[in-house]
Write a protein that holds these residues in place. Sequence first.
Motif, short mmCIF file in Angstrom:
data_model
loop_
_atom_site.label_atom_id
_atom_site.label_comp_id
_atom_site.label_asym_id
_atom_site.label_seq_id
_atom_site.Cartn_x
_atom_site.Cartn_y
_atom_site.Cartn_z
N UNK A 162 0.81 -1.28 -0.01
CA UNK A 162 0.12 -0.07 0.20
C UNK A 162 0.81 1.20 -0.13
N UNK A 163 2.13 1.17 0.09
CA UNK A 163 2.89 2.49 0.29
C UNK A 163 3.09 3.20 -0.94
N UNK A 164 2.82 2.97 -2.02
CA UNK A 164 2.85 3.72 -3.10
C UNK A 164 1.45 3.95 -3.96
N UNK A 165 0.51 3.91 -2.99
CA UNK A 165 -0.91 4.35 -3.55
C UNK A 165 -1.42 5.00 -2.44
N UNK A 237 -1.90 18.48 2.51
CA UNK A 237 -2.25 18.13 1.04
C UNK A 237 -1.07 17.72 0.19
N UNK A 238 -1.39 16.49 -0.48
CA UNK A 238 -0.38 15.99 -1.37
C UNK A 238 0.21 14.85 -0.72
N UNK A 239 0.06 14.60 0.71
CA UNK A 239 0.54 13.68 1.64
C UNK A 239 -0.32 12.67 2.15
N UNK A 240 0.06 12.47 3.34
CA UNK A 240 -0.65 11.50 4.42
C UNK A 240 -1.29 12.31 5.45
N UNK A 241 -2.50 12.14 6.15
CA UNK A 241 -2.79 12.38 7.58
C UNK A 241 -3.18 11.19 8.06
N UNK A 261 -13.71 11.82 2.20
CA UNK A 261 -13.45 10.43 1.53
C UNK A 261 -14.42 10.39 0.44
N UNK A 262 -15.45 10.96 0.28
CA UNK A 262 -16.41 10.62 -0.98
C UNK A 262 -16.06 11.50 -2.08
N UNK A 263 -15.87 12.97 -1.53
CA UNK A 263 -15.58 14.02 -2.63
C UNK A 263 -14.30 14.45 -2.79
N UNK A 264 -13.37 14.29 -1.98
CA UNK A 264 -12.22 14.37 -2.21
C UNK A 264 -11.84 16.02 -1.91
N UNK A 265 -12.87 16.53 -1.15
CA UNK A 265 -12.86 18.00 -1.12
C UNK A 265 -12.96 18.46 0.46
N UNK A 277 -8.68 18.40 -2.40
CA UNK A 277 -7.64 18.20 -1.67
C UNK A 277 -7.08 16.68 -2.38
N UNK A 278 -5.76 16.54 -2.15
CA UNK A 278 -5.19 15.36 -2.58
C UNK A 278 -4.51 14.75 -1.15
N UNK A 279 -5.17 13.67 -0.50
CA UNK A 279 -4.48 13.51 0.84
C UNK A 279 -4.81 11.88 0.97
N UNK A 280 -3.98 11.17 1.37
CA UNK A 280 -4.13 9.76 1.87
C UNK A 280 -4.54 9.72 3.24
N UNK A 281 -5.55 9.05 3.58
CA UNK A 281 -6.00 9.05 5.07
C UNK A 281 -5.88 7.67 5.57
#
Length: 442
Positions: A162-165, A237-241, A261-265, A277-281
């Motif tokens: 999972x580390x690269x997605x 944004x762009x990373x991980x929370x 999670x649904x709308x990415x916003x 936003x572009x965030x991995x949760x």
Amino acid sequence: MHLRKENILIVDDDVNILELLQRHLQSWNYHVFKAVSVKEAVTILSDSKIHLLITDLKMPEIDGFELIKFVSEHYPKLPKLVVTGYPSVQDSLTIIKSGAVDYLTKPFTKEELNLAIKKSIIPFEDNTIVHKKHLDGKNETYGDIIGNSVKINEVIQVIERVKNNKATIFIKGESGTGKELVARAIHYQGKFSRAPFIAVNCGAIPENLLESELFGYTKGAFTGAEQSRDGFFQAADGGTIFLDEIGDASLAVQSRLLRVLQEKEVVKVGAQKAVKIDVRIIAATNSNLRTMIAKQTFREDLYYRLTVVEINVAPLRERKEDITLLVDKFLVKYGLEYKDRYLKITPEALTILERYDWPGNIRELENIIQRAVIMSDKMVDIEHLPEHLKYNLKMSSTVLQPLKEIEKQYIKKVLRSTDNNKTKAAEILGIDRKTIRQKLSE
């Protein structure tokens, strides 16, 4: 010219010597790490792949002989080259016996240094063991995760997938098992490692502030909001929370998380416009969310959104073969911090640690080793361990009890020892006040 693949660590308290060595090494296209003390060198060794150590001997606090001894035990295949002043015959014998491949006497020429390095360094292609490994050849560390038990290797295998997605990940595990370390490994071992990693403890932020802290707010959104402010999601944004103790989030916050999670916003508190936003949760908890769903305190739809990939971090009692490695790490950490040297532990004391069930998991183990290092001089022994560890061993005829009952009795014992000071007890147990109140109510 291309850089060579070898990493060379040079250690000397003389900055001028460090600069001279660095210039020479870089002229030969080696990659150079520098350290002005043994403490700094140990940190670099733990974080980086090093193929040759070049060290001075006479340094303040911890000398080069101690560093060579440490490296010989922890990185046995790492070659060591000593650079020193005019050594006596006895010093020369001691240097070679300590495990150094060779030594150079100051002052030396550039050609002499080059020849000594070529003689000492293991070719990159053949240097298969750079960090310390088990006899079975498995790595003992992965990021900050320590262990090579079956349970840990199962976790690492999932991380590798999972580390690269940016799939949403849910980490389950008891308090103190290292859930945040797993989250950090997912982020920092993957291709998004240069992007932000933001860790948020949902249980540590007051409920009325969590929403604005996570999503930000606009000026005038509430009393005291004198200017607009971004939240943790915008910062990530762009990373991980990483949302730790997600079970403590209110239903209002859960509803907003579902939209993210649904709308990415994200919509700031008090705002009308959403921001993409572009965030991995990555979320984690030590609570049973299915039970909370049944009690309608956690949203079922959010649960399924969060658990795209699940990682279960086993408690320490289920991976006791990792205790020796963890003890070694904490002995190095606190030995250098408090004693300026690496301390060891007697086999008898280690046996006691390996037999204990660790209701507080790794956090409890770290606290006990920290205390033991403070109380000991040269070696951690049985006398430096808390009485409750030894007491349990002597009571071999004790009737077995459920883990919840043992945990309850231990919490009560800690509370008695702190005169019912919940804050101090929570600190000793490695949990927050909210968790200790919850456990007392149960």
